[in-house]
Design a protein around this motif. Sequence first.
Motif, PDB file in Angstrom:
ATOM      1  N   SER A 147      -1.954-109.447 -41.028  1.00 39.79           N
ATOM      2  CA  SER A 147      -2.423-110.903 -40.382  1.00 39.79           C
ATOM      3  C   SER A 147      -1.494-111.293 -38.812  1.00 39.79           C
ATOM      4  O   SER A 147      -1.990-112.175 -38.874  1.00 39.79           O
ATOM      5  N   TYR A 148      -0.957-110.421 -38.398  1.00 41.60           N
ATOM      6  CA  TYR A 148      -0.494-110.331 -37.068  1.00 41.60           C
ATOM      7  C   TYR A 148      -1.852-110.815 -36.491  1.00 41.60           C
ATOM      8  O   TYR A 148      -3.036-109.529 -36.056  1.00 41.60           O
ATOM      9  N   PRO A 149      -2.364-111.614 -34.987  1.00 38.63           N
ATOM     10  CA  PRO A 149      -3.358-111.272 -34.587  1.00 38.63           C
ATOM     11  C   PRO A 149      -3.575-110.371 -33.117  1.00 38.63           C
ATOM     12  O   PRO A 149      -2.888-110.041 -33.472  1.00 38.63           O
ATOM     13  N   PRO A 150      -4.804-109.842 -33.208  1.00 37.09           N
ATOM     14  CA  PRO A 150      -5.076-109.054 -32.289  1.00 37.09           C
ATOM     15  C   PRO A 150      -4.709-109.730 -30.869  1.00 37.09           C
ATOM     16  O   PRO A 150      -4.452-110.509 -30.432  1.00 37.09           O
ATOM     17  N   GLU A 151      -3.714-108.444 -30.420  1.00 37.34           N
ATOM     18  CA  GLU A 151      -3.354-108.352 -28.700  1.00 37.34           C
ATOM     19  C   GLU A 151      -4.089-107.575 -27.820  1.00 37.34           C
ATOM     20  O   GLU A 151      -4.780-106.074 -27.286  1.00 37.34           O
TER      21      GLU A 151
END
Length: 231
Positions: A147-151
């Motif tokens: 769920s963490y957005p890509p960087e």
Amino acid sequence: MQPLDSRVFYDRVAGVYDQRYAYPSSLGQRQALWLAQNFAPGRVLDLGCGTGRMLSPLAKAGFAPVGLDCSRAMLEQAFRKTTAQLVLADARQGLPFSDSSLDLIISLHATLIHFAGPGELENLLAEARRALAPGGAMVAELPHPASYPPEPVPGAWREFQPGMQCRCAGSGLEEMSLEEEGGLSTLIRVLRVGDISKLFSGWRRVELYPGFSGGRFRHDRGELMVVAAWA
């Protein structure tokens, strides 16, 4: 603005927390029902109880709830809506409960990600095992790692949820910032499936769920990761 200690962070947002960041009461009722279906009634600690949203649903589901939080301001909000026992304590310093005195410990709304310092979460889980009665269990609700957005750009801010941003702050750490609070931020720990396996390696049984509505947990995608571990 420098990241705040989690206690100070929640003291600062306590006055608006229920209006801006709390889950709907219907979710708390569903979570309490799920817990009652999977665990016997008993004394349950709501670790990081915040403004107390789960305490009444837990009591209605047959549990004897105790709420613990490190933020005095959050507990002041909880005091207005529950008659359950409330404990002001920083769980990073240990759990103020005797050995084998709890039947269930719950940690919902991603409380465990705030144990971001070296060894803090490991020490907490050791304390949880000490305080749980034989056969007791712990249930933790966490963001799914996917769920963490890509960087795309190292260290850049990314939108995690509407009004909430995050950026990498080191190995396994993110800085979480609230736009509506003027960029107020704190450090959080990103917990992946492999981390869960290591953290709960000494527990008798560990299960992963995609939430409180059933279904099969997937390692590669999802919004939530619910961990149930038996001491």
